[in-house]
Motif scaffolding. Structure first.
Motif, PDB file in Angstrom:
ATOM      1  N   TYR A 133       0.992  -1.170   0.059  1.00 30.96           N
ATOM      2  CA  TYR A 133      -0.042  -0.011  -0.079  1.00 30.96           C
ATOM      3  C   TYR A 133       0.987   1.291  -0.031  1.00 30.96           C
ATOM      4  N   LEU A 134       0.443   2.354   0.234  1.00 35.16           N
ATOM      5  CA  LEU A 134       0.763   3.595  -0.128  1.00 35.16           C
ATOM      6  C   LEU A 134       2.292   3.976   0.813  1.00 35.16           C
ATOM      7  N   TYR A 135       2.251   3.329   2.025  1.00 38.30           N
ATOM      8  CA  TYR A 135       3.138   3.449   2.767  1.00 38.30           C
ATOM      9  C   TYR A 135       4.322   2.432   2.929  1.00 38.30           C
ATOM     10  N   ASN A 136       4.430   1.588   1.952  1.00 37.67           N
ATOM     11  CA  ASN A 136       5.434   0.675   1.883  1.00 37.67           C
ATOM     12  C   ASN A 136       6.564   1.217   0.799  1.00 37.67           C
ATOM     13  N   THR A 137       7.750   0.716   0.974  1.00 40.30           N
ATOM     14  CA  THR A 137       8.756   1.336   0.509  1.00 40.30           C
ATOM     15  C   THR A 137       9.416   0.297  -0.547  1.00 40.30           C
ATOM     16  N   PRO A 138      10.232   0.713  -1.566  1.00 37.70           N
ATOM     17  CA  PRO A 138      11.055  -0.210  -2.286  1.00 37.70           C
ATOM     18  C   PRO A 138      12.107  -0.696  -1.311  1.00 37.70           C
ATOM     19  N   GLU A 139      12.557  -0.060  -0.600  1.00 33.86           N
ATOM     20  CA  GLU A 139      13.696  -0.769   0.468  1.00 33.86           C
ATOM     21  C   GLU A 139      12.904  -2.010   1.269  1.00 33.86           C
ATOM     22  N   GLU A 140      11.766  -1.728   1.674  1.00 30.16           N
ATOM     23  CA  GLU A 140      11.121  -2.877   2.264  1.00 30.16           C
ATOM     24  C   GLU A 140      10.916  -4.149   1.256  1.00 30.16           C
ATOM     25  N   ILE A 141      10.540  -3.805   0.217  1.00 31.15           N
ATOM     26  CA  ILE A 141      10.538  -4.992  -0.892  1.00 31.15           C
ATOM     27  C   ILE A 141      11.922  -5.566  -0.988  1.00 31.15           C
ATOM     28  N   ASP A 142      13.101  -4.895  -1.095  1.00 31.33           N
ATOM     29  CA  ASP A 142      14.126  -5.362  -0.971  1.00 31.33           C
ATOM     30  C   ASP A 142      14.534  -6.281   0.004  1.00 31.33           C
ATOM     31  N   VAL A 143      14.035  -5.823   1.546  1.00 26.60           N
ATOM     32  CA  VAL A 143      14.300  -7.026   2.555  1.00 26.60           C
ATOM     33  C   VAL A 143      13.494  -7.963   2.388  1.00 26.60           C
ATOM     34  N   LEU A 144      12.307  -7.972   1.778  1.00 31.05           N
ATOM     35  CA  LEU A 144      11.520  -9.097   1.707  1.00 31.05           C
ATOM     36  C   LEU A 144      12.188 -10.166   0.774  1.00 31.05           C
ATOM     37  N   LEU A 145      12.490  -9.411  -0.536  1.00 32.87           N
ATOM     38  CA  LEU A 145      13.419 -10.355  -1.492  1.00 32.87           C
ATOM     39  C   LEU A 145      14.376 -11.023  -0.952  1.00 32.87           C
ATOM     40  N   GLY A 146      15.185 -10.474  -0.188  1.00 32.48           N
ATOM     41  CA  GLY A 146      16.371 -11.039   0.488  1.00 32.48           C
ATOM     42  C   GLY A 146      15.979 -12.273   1.564  1.00 32.48           C
ATOM     43  N   ALA A 147      14.867 -11.896   2.248  1.00 29.78           N
ATOM     44  CA  ALA A 147      14.314 -13.017   3.116  1.00 29.78           C
ATOM     45  C   ALA A 147      13.854 -14.277   2.476  1.00 29.78           C
ATOM     46  N   VAL A 148      13.086 -13.875   1.363  1.00 30.75           N
ATOM     47  CA  VAL A 148      12.479 -15.076   0.698  1.00 30.75           C
ATOM     48  C   VAL A 148      13.875 -15.999  -0.103  1.00 30.75           C
ATOM     49  N   GLU A 149      14.650 -15.166  -0.436  1.00 34.36           N
ATOM     50  CA  GLU A 149      15.969 -15.781  -1.169  1.00 34.36           C
ATOM     51  C   GLU A 149      16.861 -16.588  -0.071  1.00 34.36           C
ATOM     52  N   THR A 150      16.946 -16.172   1.131  1.00 33.37           N
ATOM     53  CA  THR A 150      17.577 -16.974   2.057  1.00 33.37           C
ATOM     54  C   THR A 150      16.559 -18.387   2.433  1.00 33.37           C
ATOM     55  N   ILE A 151      15.294 -17.925   2.597  1.00 28.38           N
ATOM     56  CA  ILE A 151      14.398 -19.077   2.816  1.00 28.38           C
ATOM     57  C   ILE A 151      14.406 -20.231   1.857  1.00 28.38           C
ATOM     58  N   ALA A 152      14.470 -19.681   0.577  1.00 22.11           N
ATOM     59  CA  ALA A 152      14.376 -20.728  -0.606  1.00 22.11           C
ATOM     60  C   ALA A 152      15.604 -21.489  -0.731  1.00 22.11           C
ATOM     61  N   LYS A 153      16.538 -21.100  -0.219  1.00 20.11           N
ATOM     62  CA  LYS A 153      18.002 -21.745   0.019  1.00 20.11           C
ATOM     63  C   LYS A 153      18.195 -22.775   0.675  1.00 20.11           C
TER      64      LYS A 153
END
Ligand SMILES: Cc1ncc(COP(=O)(O)O)c(C=O)c1O
Length: 400
Positions: A379-399
């Motif tokens: 939503y409007l208060y989320n940031t691209p940096e937060e998306i980066d954190v999610l992507l990093g976390a999902v990558e680690t989980i997927a490994k």
């Protein structure tokens, strides 16, 4: 340009350190809305439309102004076209219980609907001997319009479709579907639960008879929502409940209902919540829905592209980002989606939803995926940096 720093300051809950990506389930609430609700309790708490004293007068004015504000927000002609209800589910049930169904009436809906816009119609089938046809989309949630043209016929009483899928994020061409429905004399109800918070909504341009939506998904309080009712259906649409507040006149043997919207709002309504929802619409208007959509598109594009690049992650929904709004659902290898969501919460402070998202027909018919998936929604208060954190976390989980 959306001023993200200013927006985030309006949501002090963000300081709790959680990256909140469960907005499709329920959004956060800005301070302006919280204060507006508190003002009711602190300054003029009283019932509405019942008292001559000053508190009741002020409460009634604020309550009515909130109707005006929300009606304006969705492009409705006026407050008479807007019944305030608790949520999308109640709005849809109001329509289902109000229409005078006849045996053999047909309801056309789709396989991608939320249960609220699906089992409601199955109950109409059971109770009134009607029939339901659920149109299938492809796996991206995109429909072939000729399927609507074939399914909607002169027996069709109602077409009930979602504007945006809460699982796939795909946007449906509701204006086109509305015009097919009307060519056959059918009514159209749009489930706007995921559309109204993200896309500038104009019920007149959409050409819908009913639009159901939830306040709590668009910065408003829980327990607030709306049902837009087109002018042509206002008289024939029956309230779900009647009683105090819905009456123009009563005698021992009869009653006459009040004019809309009062006739739909029986008993003491959710006064603070409705006033809060009016304030939420003011807030979104100030930011600008075009800005909200632009910001959304940027975040969701990053989310979809980023997730699909991670080895072992599968994403669902339209491959064309312009057909998607607000969310991306995904699975990680053979992991149960609840385990993914739990790990994101416990190890990375990220809140996402997991499971079938109240859309089992979609999960089973399109994917054979009873466990469902994980869903990150922005939503409007989320940031691209937060998306980066999610992507990093999902990558680690997927490994693993
Ligand atoms: C598309 C859709 N329809 C209906 C609903 C039901 O909304 P509510 O629980 O506010 O009634 C939801 C909630 O997630 C939804 O996403």
């Amino acid at each position: 340009m959306l001023d993200i720093e200013a927006v985030r300051r309006d949501f002090p809950i963000l300081e709790k350190g959680v990256i909140y990506l469960d907005n499709a389930a329920s959004s956060l609430t800005p301070e302006q809305v919280v204060l507006k609700e508190m003002e009711f309790y602190r300054e003029y708490r009283a019932n509405v439309e019942r008292g001559v004293h000053r508190f009741s007068q002020r409460a009634s004015e604020e309550y009515e102004e909130a109707h005006d504000e929300v009606a304006r927000f969705i492009g409705a002609p006026g407050r008479r076209n807007l019944a305030m209800v608790r949520n999308t589910t109640e709005a849809i049930n109001l329509v289902a219980n109000s229409l005078e169904w006849e045996k053999g009436d047909k309801i056309v809906t789709t396989v991608i609907e939320h249960h609220s816009n699906y089992i409601t119609w199955l109950r109409v089938v059971q109770r009134h001997g009607c029939m339901v046809e659920a149109i299938r989309s492809n796996v991206e949630g995109i429909f072939d319009m000729t399927d609507f043209e074939r399914a909607i016929d002169d027996r069709t009483r109602l077409v009930a479709v979602t504007h945006v899928s809460n699982v796939l994020g795909c946007i449906q061409p509701v204006t086109e579907i509305a015009s097919i429905a009307h060519e056959h004399g059918a009514l159209i109800l749009v489930d706007g639960a995921q559309g109204v918070p993200h896309i500038k909504t104009d019920v007149i341009k959409m050409g819908v008879d009913f639009l159901a939506f939830s306040g709590h998904k668009m910065l408003g309080p829980t327990g607030s929502g709306g049902l837009y009712i087109d002018e042509g259906q206002l008289d024939s649409t029956e309230p779900l409940c009647i009683g105090g507040g819905t009456i123009h006149d009563v005698s021992l043997g009869s009653y006459e209902l009040a004019v809309p919207p009062q006739k739909f709002e029986a008993g003491t309504p959710a006064i603070a919540q409705v006033i809060g929802l009016g304030e939420a619409c003011r807030y979104l208007d100030r930011v600008g829905m075009d800005e909200v959509k632009r910001w959304d598109e940027r975040l969701v594009k990053k989310l979809a592209e980023g997730l699909s690049e991670i080895d072992g992650v599968e994403i669902y929904g339209p491959s064309d980002p312009s057909q998607r709004v607000g969310l991306v659902s995904f699975n990680v290898r053979d992991m149960n989606p609840h385990d993914v969501a739990l790990s994101l919460d416990e190890e990375y402070d990220i809140a996402v939803r997991s499971g079938h998202h109240c859309a089992l027909p979609l999960m089973m018919e399109l994917f054979d995926m009873p466990e469902g998936n994980a869903r990150a929604s922005t939503y409007l208060y989320n940031t691209p940096e937060e998306i980066d954190v999610l992507l990093g976390a999902v990558e680690t989980i997927a490994k693993g």
